[in-house]
Motif scaffolding. Structure first.
Motif, PDB file in Angstrom:
ATOM      1  N   GLU A 188      39.895  28.371  63.154  1.00  0.00           N
ATOM      2  CA  GLU A 188      40.397  27.488  64.488  1.00  0.00           C
ATOM      3  C   GLU A 188      41.871  27.473  64.482  1.00  0.00           C
ATOM      4  OE1 GLU A 188      37.855  24.356  65.379  1.00  0.00           O
ATOM      5  OE2 GLU A 188      38.805  23.137  64.036  1.00  0.00           O
ATOM      6  N   GLU A 189      42.564  27.388  65.717  1.00  0.00           N
ATOM      7  CA  GLU A 189      43.827  26.874  65.672  1.00  0.00           C
ATOM      8  C   GLU A 189      43.953  25.518  65.679  1.00  0.00           C
ATOM      9  OE1 GLU A 189      47.763  27.307  68.872  1.00  0.00           O
ATOM     10  OE2 GLU A 189      46.381  29.211  68.572  1.00  0.00           O
ATOM     11  N   PRO A 190      44.913  25.087  64.719  1.00  0.00           N
ATOM     12  CA  PRO A 190      44.937  23.749  64.373  1.00  0.00           C
ATOM     13  C   PRO A 190      45.657  22.844  65.604  1.00  0.00           C
ATOM     14  CG  PRO A 190      46.514  24.749  63.201  1.00  0.00           C
ATOM     15  CD  PRO A 190      45.712  25.814  63.852  1.00  0.00           C
ATOM     16  N   ARG A 191      45.535  21.509  65.493  1.00  0.00           N
ATOM     17  CA  ARG A 191      46.026  20.725  66.430  1.00  0.00           C
ATOM     18  C   ARG A 191      46.909  19.602  65.739  1.00  0.00           C
ATOM     19  NH1 ARG A 191      40.927  19.677  68.153  1.00  0.00           N
ATOM     20  NH2 ARG A 191      41.221  17.455  67.523  1.00  0.00           N
ATOM     21  N   TRP A 192      48.280  19.203  66.411  1.00  0.00           N
ATOM     22  CA  TRP A 192      48.980  18.338  65.634  1.00  0.00           C
ATOM     23  C   TRP A 192      48.631  17.029  65.850  1.00  0.00           C
ATOM     24  CZ3 TRP A 192      52.675  20.242  62.302  1.00  0.00           C
ATOM     25  CH2 TRP A 192      53.081  21.496  62.556  1.00  0.00           C
ATOM     26  N   LYS A 193      48.809  16.176  64.914  1.00  0.00           N
ATOM     27  CA  LYS A 193      48.712  14.902  64.900  1.00  0.00           C
ATOM     28  C   LYS A 193      49.829  14.247  66.021  1.00  0.00           C
ATOM     29  CE  LYS A 193      47.371  13.989  60.161  1.00  0.00           C
ATOM     30  NZ  LYS A 193      47.892  13.119  58.932  1.00  0.00           N
ATOM     31  N   PRO A 194      49.443  13.129  66.516  1.00  0.00           N
ATOM     32  CA  PRO A 194      50.360  12.579  67.753  1.00  0.00           C
ATOM     33  C   PRO A 194      51.640  12.146  67.122  1.00  0.00           C
ATOM     34  CG  PRO A 194      48.448  10.976  67.256  1.00  0.00           C
ATOM     35  CD  PRO A 194      48.336  12.288  66.504  1.00  0.00           C
ATOM     36  N   GLY A 195      51.770  11.676  65.868  1.00  0.00           N
ATOM     37  CA  GLY A 195      52.873  11.202  65.334  1.00  0.00           C
ATOM     38  C   GLY A 195      54.237  12.231  65.190  1.00  0.00           C
ATOM     39  N   TYR A 196      55.189  11.793  65.645  1.00  0.00           N
ATOM     40  CA  TYR A 196      56.439  12.977  65.652  1.00  0.00           C
ATOM     41  C   TYR A 196      57.309  12.635  64.179  1.00  0.00           C
ATOM     42  CZ  TYR A 196      61.246  14.008  66.292  1.00  0.00           C
ATOM     43  OH  TYR A 196      62.391  14.621  65.969  1.00  0.00           O
ATOM     44  N   VAL A 197      57.714  11.443  63.699  1.00  0.00           N
ATOM     45  CA  VAL A 197      58.553  11.154  62.643  1.00  0.00           C
ATOM     46  C   VAL A 197      58.050  12.076  61.562  1.00  0.00           C
ATOM     47  CG1 VAL A 197      59.405   9.705  61.162  1.00  0.00           C
ATOM     48  CG2 VAL A 197      59.440   9.182  63.737  1.00  0.00           C
ATOM     49  N   ILE A 198      56.534  11.554  61.060  1.00  0.00           N
ATOM     50  CA  ILE A 198      56.017  11.998  60.121  1.00  0.00           C
ATOM     51  C   ILE A 198      55.010  13.057  60.564  1.00  0.00           C
ATOM     52  CG2 ILE A 198      54.377  11.787  57.918  1.00  0.00           C
ATOM     53  CD1 ILE A 198      55.478   8.960  58.003  1.00  0.00           C
ATOM     54  N   ARG A 199      55.429  14.427  60.696  1.00  0.00           N
ATOM     55  CA  ARG A 199      54.631  15.319  61.436  1.00  0.00           C
ATOM     56  C   ARG A 199      53.898  16.194  60.809  1.00  0.00           C
ATOM     57  NH1 ARG A 199      56.749  20.508  62.827  1.00  0.00           N
ATOM     58  NH2 ARG A 199      55.840  21.389  64.839  1.00  0.00           N
ATOM     59  N   GLY A 200      52.475  16.329  61.061  1.00  0.00           N
ATOM     60  CA  GLY A 200      51.425  17.252  60.357  1.00  0.00           C
ATOM     61  C   GLY A 200      50.344  17.390  61.057  1.00  0.00           C
ATOM     62  N   LEU A 201      49.402  18.328  60.642  1.00  0.00           N
ATOM     63  CA  LEU A 201      48.442  18.556  61.377  1.00  0.00           C
ATOM     64  C   LEU A 201      47.008  17.655  61.387  1.00  0.00           C
ATOM     65  CD1 LEU A 201      48.206  22.433  60.213  1.00  0.00           C
ATOM     66  CD2 LEU A 201      49.573  21.433  62.397  1.00  0.00           C
ATOM     67  N   GLU A 202      46.401  17.822  62.253  1.00  0.00           N
ATOM     68  CA  GLU A 202      44.918  17.167  62.306  1.00  0.00           C
ATOM     69  C   GLU A 202      44.087  17.406  61.227  1.00  0.00           C
ATOM     70  OE1 GLU A 202      44.144  14.246  63.824  1.00  0.00           O
ATOM     71  OE2 GLU A 202      45.029  13.938  65.559  1.00  0.00           O
ATOM     72  N   ALA A 203      43.964  18.983  61.253  1.00  0.00           N
ATOM     73  CA  ALA A 203      43.247  19.578  60.144  1.00  0.00           C
ATOM     74  C   ALA A 203      43.624  21.052  60.171  1.00  0.00           C
ATOM     75  CB  ALA A 203      41.676  19.530  60.592  1.00  0.00           C
ATOM     76  N   LEU A 204      43.409  21.744  58.875  1.00  0.00           N
ATOM     77  CA  LEU A 204      43.519  23.181  59.008  1.00  0.00           C
ATOM     78  C   LEU A 204      42.247  23.807  58.687  1.00  0.00           C
ATOM     79  CD1 LEU A 204      45.604  25.551  59.660  1.00  0.00           C
ATOM     80  CD2 LEU A 204      46.270  25.011  56.983  1.00  0.00           C
ATOM     81  N   ASN A 205      41.270  24.243  59.439  1.00  0.00           N
ATOM     82  CA  ASN A 205      39.960  24.737  59.071  1.00  0.00           C
ATOM     83  C   ASN A 205      40.285  26.408  58.947  1.00  0.00           C
ATOM     84  OD1 ASN A 205      38.062  22.559  59.223  1.00  0.00           O
ATOM     85  ND2 ASN A 205      38.732  22.200  61.347  1.00  0.00           N
ATOM     86  N   LEU A 206      39.839  26.435  57.597  1.00  0.00           N
ATOM     87  CA  LEU A 206      40.130  28.083  57.091  1.00  0.00           C
ATOM     88  C   LEU A 206      38.526  28.699  56.533  1.00  0.00           C
ATOM     89  CD1 LEU A 206      42.960  27.928  54.825  1.00  0.00           C
ATOM     90  CD2 LEU A 206      43.054  28.252  57.340  1.00  0.00           C
ATOM     91  N   THR A 207      38.443  29.935  56.796  1.00  0.00           N
ATOM     92  CA  THR A 207      37.382  30.780  56.292  1.00  0.00           C
ATOM     93  C   THR A 207      37.878  31.506  55.025  1.00  0.00           C
ATOM     94  OG1 THR A 207      36.162  31.082  58.423  1.00  0.00           O
ATOM     95  CG2 THR A 207      35.525  32.323  56.673  1.00  0.00           C
ATOM     96  N   VAL A 208      37.159  31.149  53.828  1.00  0.00           N
ATOM     97  CA  VAL A 208      37.889  31.752  52.610  1.00  0.00           C
ATOM     98  C   VAL A 208      36.556  32.337  51.963  1.00  0.00           C
ATOM     99  CG1 VAL A 208      38.763  31.064  50.531  1.00  0.00           C
ATOM    100  CG2 VAL A 208      39.429  29.771  52.430  1.00  0.00           C
ATOM    101  N   SER A 209      37.201  33.580  51.416  1.00  0.00           N
ATOM    102  CA  SER A 209      36.307  34.121  50.240  1.00  0.00           C
ATOM    103  C   SER A 209      37.002  34.546  49.120  1.00  0.00           C
ATOM    104  CB  SER A 209      35.723  35.588  50.813  1.00  0.00           C
ATOM    105  OG  SER A 209      36.818  36.551  50.735  1.00  0.00           O
ATOM    106  N   GLY A 210      35.964  34.302  48.059  1.00  0.00           N
ATOM    107  CA  GLY A 210      36.643  34.495  46.443  1.00  0.00           C
ATOM    108  C   GLY A 210      36.903  35.860  46.163  1.00  0.00           C
TER     109      GLY A 210
END
Length: 397
Positions: A375-397
């Motif tokens: 799914e497309e990630p969302r940004w955390k509300p913070g600006y100074v230290i800027r990162g994503l709320e989560a990064l959900n991936l589907t992975v295969s080995g």
């Protein structure tokens, strides 16, 4: 859109606004935070090294002389911890602290951690791939640097779950105009972490181990508060950036699939790719400095007592320095980004962060045959230290 660090749309897409600032108003006053925004690379780089500015002004003037209100009394425990670390002090205190801490945090010691970092990253990624993915930030990006710094400090394994919440809560104070709730939360976290570290430091002074707290406790010139402030800084700076570069970096690669394919095909590009991911979507968007003497930047006079906001994210996209700056290029060779700062406050943990990032990205590229966004990630509300709320991936080995 205009510069608006509380607007989720701006936080998600600040770069067009930065481009406009660099072109039309490279130095501009921002009334909501009473700061001067500085957006060009040359200016940001120069001001980071200019000793007429400082992270603090308290070594040269009181709050009243600088026209500032004293911090509320309830914040005292927070600032006692933070100002005992080297980030928020200036020479000669900074010089003494950095020299003492550097004795225990040597390049050789950091490089010696690489096999352990590789093993931790490999184990986390193996488990992540086996379960078919999930939130990369919660399951790989956060545990890796927290585990590394906890092992370095000598935090018992049973207590390590405390570190990430403490760090996140303390860093809430660094956002622009933090809410009263965020301020009280940061104070409480600082008090709890400081209390924990003081007990641990006394135990290690009496019965030393092979860890950083023991090494710091053995330095007689380092006060107990300075030891605590140093450990808090190492935790916060030592993993907040790594977590966000991992999340932001993979999201950057998914938005630039051609570059992800290049990196998959040629793993020798990993070192330049890490530097490019640090540049292209900078985890620390802003760093502040106090003006200790009148200065002039790009013809704009900024008086003593003012605060400048150095826009790292903008500086790292400046076309005067970076060829085609909005293009992600994992092979970019000439890359003088300032994501780790510059001058006397250049990040002491940068070599460790680079090792963690290289091993984390390398492990996932090696062990995951396919990587897809769930799914497309969302940004955390913070600006100074800027990162994503989560990064959900589907992975295969």
């Amino acid at each position: 859109m205009r510069f608006d660090p509380w607007n989720p749309d701006f936080v998600a897409h600040p770069y067009p606004v930065y481009e406009q600032l660099r072109r039309e108003a490279p130095v501009s006053y921002f009334e909501p935070t009473d700061q001067w925004l500085v957006s060009r690379h040359a200016d940001v780089n120069a001001l980071l090294r200019d000793r007429r500015l400082g992270r603090s002004y308290l070594h040269v003037a009181g709050h009243e002389e600088f026209g500032r209100e004293p911090e509320p009394e309830f914040q005292e425990p927070f600032w006692r911890v933070v100002r005992a670390g080297m980030l928020d002090v200036e020479p000669p205190v900074h010089t003494r602290l950095r020299r003492l801490v550097s004795k225990a945090f040597t390049p050789r010691m950091v490089e010696s951690l690489r096999p352990r970092v590789k093993a931790i990253a490999g184990s986390l990624v193996e488990a992540y791939v086996e379960k078919g993915g999930g939130d990369l930030i919660a399951e790989v990006a956060e545990p890796l640097p927290v585990t590394v710094i906890a092992e370095m400090l000598g935090i018992p394994e049973a207590d390590r779950h405390l570190l990430r919440p403490w760090s996140a809560d303390i860093c809430g104070m660094y956002e622009l105009n933090p809410t009263p709730e965020a301020q009280h939360t940061a104070v409480r976290a600082a008090e709890e972490f400081a209390g924990y570290l003081k007990v641990l430091a006394r135990e290690r002074a009496a019965d030393p181990g092979d860890d950083l707290v023991s090494a710091l406790a053995a330095i007689p010139e380092l006060t107990e508060d300075e030891l605590v402030g140093t450990c808090v800084l190492l935790l916060n700076a030592g993993h907040e950036a790594t977590v966000n570069v991992t999340g932001n970096g993979w999201w950057s690669l998914f938005r630039n699939p051609g570059e992800l394919a290049r990196l998959r095909e040629d793993r020798s590009l990993l070192p330049t790719a890490i530097e490019e991911l640090l540049r292209w979507d900078t985890p620390l968007q802003m760093f502040e400095r106090w003006v200790l003497e009148d200065i002039e930047v790009d013809g704009v006079a900024i008086p003593r007592g003012a605060e400048v906001a150095l826009l790292f994210g903008s500086a790292n996209r400046d076309p005067e320095v970076f060829d085609d700056p909005d293009r992600l290029d994992v092979a970019r060779a000439d890359n003088p980004h300032i994501s780790f700062g510059a001058g006397i406050h250049f990040c002491l943990g940068a070599p460790l962060a680079r090792i963690e990032l290289a091993e984390s990205f390398g492990a996932l590229l090696d062990r995951a045959a396919t990587l897809e966004l769930a799914e497309e990630p969302r940004w955390k509300p913070g600006y100074v230290i800027r990162g994503l709320e989560a990064l959900n991936l589907t992975v295969s080995g």
